[in-house]
Motif scaffolding. Structure first.
Motif, mmCIF file in Angstrom:
data_model
loop_
_atom_site.group_PDB
_atom_site.id
_atom_site.type_symbol
_atom_site.label_atom_id
_atom_site.label_comp_id
_atom_site.label_asym_id
_atom_site.label_seq_id
_atom_site.Cartn_x
_atom_site.Cartn_y
_atom_site.Cartn_z
ATOM 1 N N UNK A 228 0.709 -1.111 -0.073
ATOM 2 C CA UNK A 228 0.106 0.108 0.066
ATOM 3 C C UNK A 228 0.917 1.414 0.090
ATOM 4 N N UNK A 229 2.204 1.271 0.503
ATOM 5 C CA UNK A 229 2.970 2.363 0.737
ATOM 6 C C UNK A 229 3.798 2.563 -0.430
ATOM 7 N N UNK A 230 3.511 3.337 -1.631
ATOM 8 C CA UNK A 230 4.407 3.524 -2.500
ATOM 9 C C UNK A 230 5.366 5.013 -2.362
ATOM 10 N N UNK A 231 5.354 5.665 -3.044
ATOM 11 C CA UNK A 231 5.936 6.934 -2.508
ATOM 12 C C UNK A 231 5.287 7.640 -1.668
ATOM 13 N N UNK A 232 5.731 8.049 -0.429
ATOM 14 C CA UNK A 232 4.840 8.640 0.417
ATOM 15 C C UNK A 232 4.982 10.147 0.260
ATOM 16 N N UNK A 233 5.890 10.574 -0.470
ATOM 17 C CA UNK A 233 5.768 12.161 -0.678
ATOM 18 C C UNK A 233 5.780 12.985 0.440
ATOM 19 N N UNK A 234 4.851 13.802 0.374
ATOM 20 C CA UNK A 234 4.506 14.771 1.541
ATOM 21 C C UNK A 234 4.258 13.944 2.859
ATOM 22 N N UNK A 235 3.766 12.977 2.795
ATOM 23 C CA UNK A 235 3.453 12.073 3.966
ATOM 24 C C UNK A 235 4.268 11.465 4.779
ATOM 25 N N UNK A 236 5.502 11.631 3.944
ATOM 26 C CA UNK A 236 6.508 10.702 4.714
ATOM 27 C C UNK A 236 7.184 11.664 5.768
ATOM 28 N N UNK A 237 7.001 11.083 6.985
ATOM 29 C CA UNK A 237 7.292 11.803 8.294
ATOM 30 C C UNK A 237 8.768 12.168 8.400
ATOM 31 N N UNK A 238 9.519 11.239 7.653
ATOM 32 C CA UNK A 238 10.978 11.612 7.950
ATOM 33 C C UNK A 238 11.710 12.526 6.806
ATOM 34 N N UNK B 134 6.900 17.838 3.102
ATOM 35 C CA UNK B 134 5.572 18.189 3.810
ATOM 36 C C UNK B 134 5.481 19.665 3.774
ATOM 37 N N UNK B 135 6.308 20.336 4.265
ATOM 38 C CA UNK B 135 6.158 21.770 4.493
ATOM 39 C C UNK B 135 5.909 22.612 3.062
ATOM 40 N N UNK B 136 6.380 22.294 2.100
ATOM 41 C CA UNK B 136 6.181 22.771 0.901
ATOM 42 C C UNK B 136 4.577 22.498 0.264
ATOM 43 N N UNK B 137 4.252 21.182 0.406
ATOM 44 C CA UNK B 137 3.058 20.636 0.103
ATOM 45 C C UNK B 137 1.871 21.394 0.795
ATOM 46 N N UNK B 138 2.157 21.317 2.317
ATOM 47 C CA UNK B 138 1.458 22.267 3.270
ATOM 48 C C UNK B 138 0.962 23.757 2.692
ATOM 49 N N UNK B 139 2.256 24.285 2.447
ATOM 50 C CA UNK B 139 1.927 25.696 2.107
ATOM 51 C C UNK B 139 1.058 26.001 0.875
ATOM 52 N N UNK B 140 1.039 24.827 -0.299
ATOM 53 C CA UNK B 140 0.329 25.041 -1.243
ATOM 54 C C UNK B 140 -0.980 24.594 -1.051
ATOM 55 N N UNK B 141 -1.352 23.605 -0.033
ATOM 56 C CA UNK B 141 -2.696 23.388 0.252
ATOM 57 C C UNK B 141 -3.344 24.525 1.064
ATOM 58 N N UNK B 142 -2.645 25.050 1.740
ATOM 59 C CA UNK B 142 -3.228 26.276 2.699
ATOM 60 C C UNK B 142 -3.403 27.341 1.643
ATOM 61 N N UNK B 143 -2.545 27.760 0.721
ATOM 62 C CA UNK B 143 -2.813 28.844 -0.168
ATOM 63 C C UNK B 143 -4.000 28.504 -1.126
ATOM 64 N N UNK B 144 -4.253 27.044 -1.274
ATOM 65 C CA UNK B 144 -5.391 26.895 -2.436
ATOM 66 C C UNK B 144 -6.958 26.905 -1.600
ATOM 67 N N UNK B 145 -6.616 26.730 -0.191
ATOM 68 C CA UNK B 145 -7.893 26.381 0.680
ATOM 69 C C UNK B 145 -9.215 27.429 0.234
ATOM 70 N N UNK B 146 -10.236 26.745 -0.108
ATOM 71 C CA UNK B 146 -11.257 27.786 -0.072
ATOM 72 C C UNK B 146 -11.667 28.699 0.772
ATOM 73 N N UNK B 147 -12.090 29.769 1.040
ATOM 74 C CA UNK B 147 -12.338 30.438 2.203
ATOM 75 C C UNK B 147 -13.833 30.403 2.548
ATOM 76 N N UNK B 148 -14.676 29.796 1.731
ATOM 77 C CA UNK B 148 -15.814 29.613 2.053
ATOM 78 C C UNK B 148 -16.628 28.396 1.373
#
Ligand SMILES: [Fe+2]
Length: 292
Positions: A1-11, A16-30
């Motif tokens: 089940x675990x392929x490339x874990x990308x931003x979800x790789x805890x190590x 993670x931080x660059x993916x997180x910033x992109x998700x926060x920037x894209x998040x709908x406000x309403x």
């Protein structure tokens, strides 16, 4: 089940931080930012399809609004919408109709009457198919409203990636506990016609294609948490119950529907008018929406 874990790789916190910033920037406000007007879900134009996909890429869900279609075959239309988005593998479910799409309406009698989806009672936070094994997990979810309740019946909604971000920002150990293979046990069901074995698995897992998958229910009687995952389960509960920019609420009206990668959601209680009963159609798929 675990392929490339990308931003979800805890190590790899930098991924993670660059993916997180992109998700926060894209998040709908309403929730209004999720809404797309379409002419016919069974025959989306390229621009309507593009508008829906743009929203789903931002937060894994969109709401379409169709003009009234009296006498239309809602199930066929929903199937056509799914196929247009790469959703073809419907999840078999004992209470679904033979075509795999479930009409949700209040049932006063019969087998369905014993299950909360077929009552006016609220359904607490969950992802659909949380009791399915990983390979048959529900990744795509469509809801189509043919007729709303007289009162109530809203869905609260949260993108699972938003919840992941809140948890990991609070403490990455919470994520580690939720990714363990024995984090959550859903006891089996031995009722006639609805038999299924217990399923033991992680809450968060990463698909071969790199997408995050989540199995979750807040119904305490439906789940047994491992000792390691119990504090994380409490954190999830708190985050779902607390207003946040990741949490939306919407009442689907006639001709409206949710097209999504199975977000966390509730159904708030409602009051039915027996003369115009609430009727929603639900389609669950094993795939995610293509391109999201
Ligand atoms: Fe659901």
């Amino acid at each position: 089940m675990a392929g490339n874990q990308g931003p979800y790789d805890l190590s790899h916190p930098s991924a993670y931080l660059s993916w997180r910033d992109a998700r926060l920037a894209a998040r709908p406000r309403s929730v209004e930012e999720l809404v797309v007007e379409v002419g016919d879900i069974a025959a989306l134009t390229p621009s309507e399809h593009g508008a829906l996909m743009a929203r789903i890429r931002r937060c894994n869900m969109a709401v379409y609004v169709e003009p009234p279609k009296p006498g239309r075959d809602h199930k066929a239309a929903l199937k056509a919408l799914g196929a247009c988005c790469g959703l073809t593998s419907l999840d078999a479910n004992a209470l679904a109709d033979e075509d795999g799409i479930t009409p949700l309406a209040v049932h006063k009698n019969g087998a369905r009457a014993r299950y909360i989806p077929y009552t006016e009672r609220p359904i607490t936070w969950h992802t659909d198919g949380y009791y399915n094994p990983f390979e048959r997990g529900v990744r795509g979810l469509l809801l189509h409203c043919a007729s709303p309740a007289a009162e109530g019946g809203a869905n609260r909604l949260m993108d699972i990636e938003g919840l992941y971000i809140m948890l990991r920002d609070e403490n990455p150990d919470l994520i580690a506990a939720l990714m363990q293979s024995d984090a959550m046990t859903i006891p089996g069901n031995d009722e006639d016609g609805l038999q299924r074995p217990a399923t033991i698995g992680p809450v968060f897992a990463v698909d071969v294609g790199g997408a995050l998958h989540m199995r979750y229910t807040a119904r305490a009687r439906n789940v047994v948490w491992s000792d390691a995952a119990a504090p994380a389960a409490a954190a999830i509960r708190r985050m779902l119950e607390t207003p946040s920019p990741w949490r939306f609420e919407h009442v689907l009206q006639a001709g409206q529907g949710l097209i999504s990668n199975n977000p966390l959601h509730t159904r708030e209680p409602f009051r039915d008018d027996p003369a115009f009963p609430r009727l929603l159609y639900r389609a669950r798929y094993h795939q995610r929406i293509t391109g999201t």
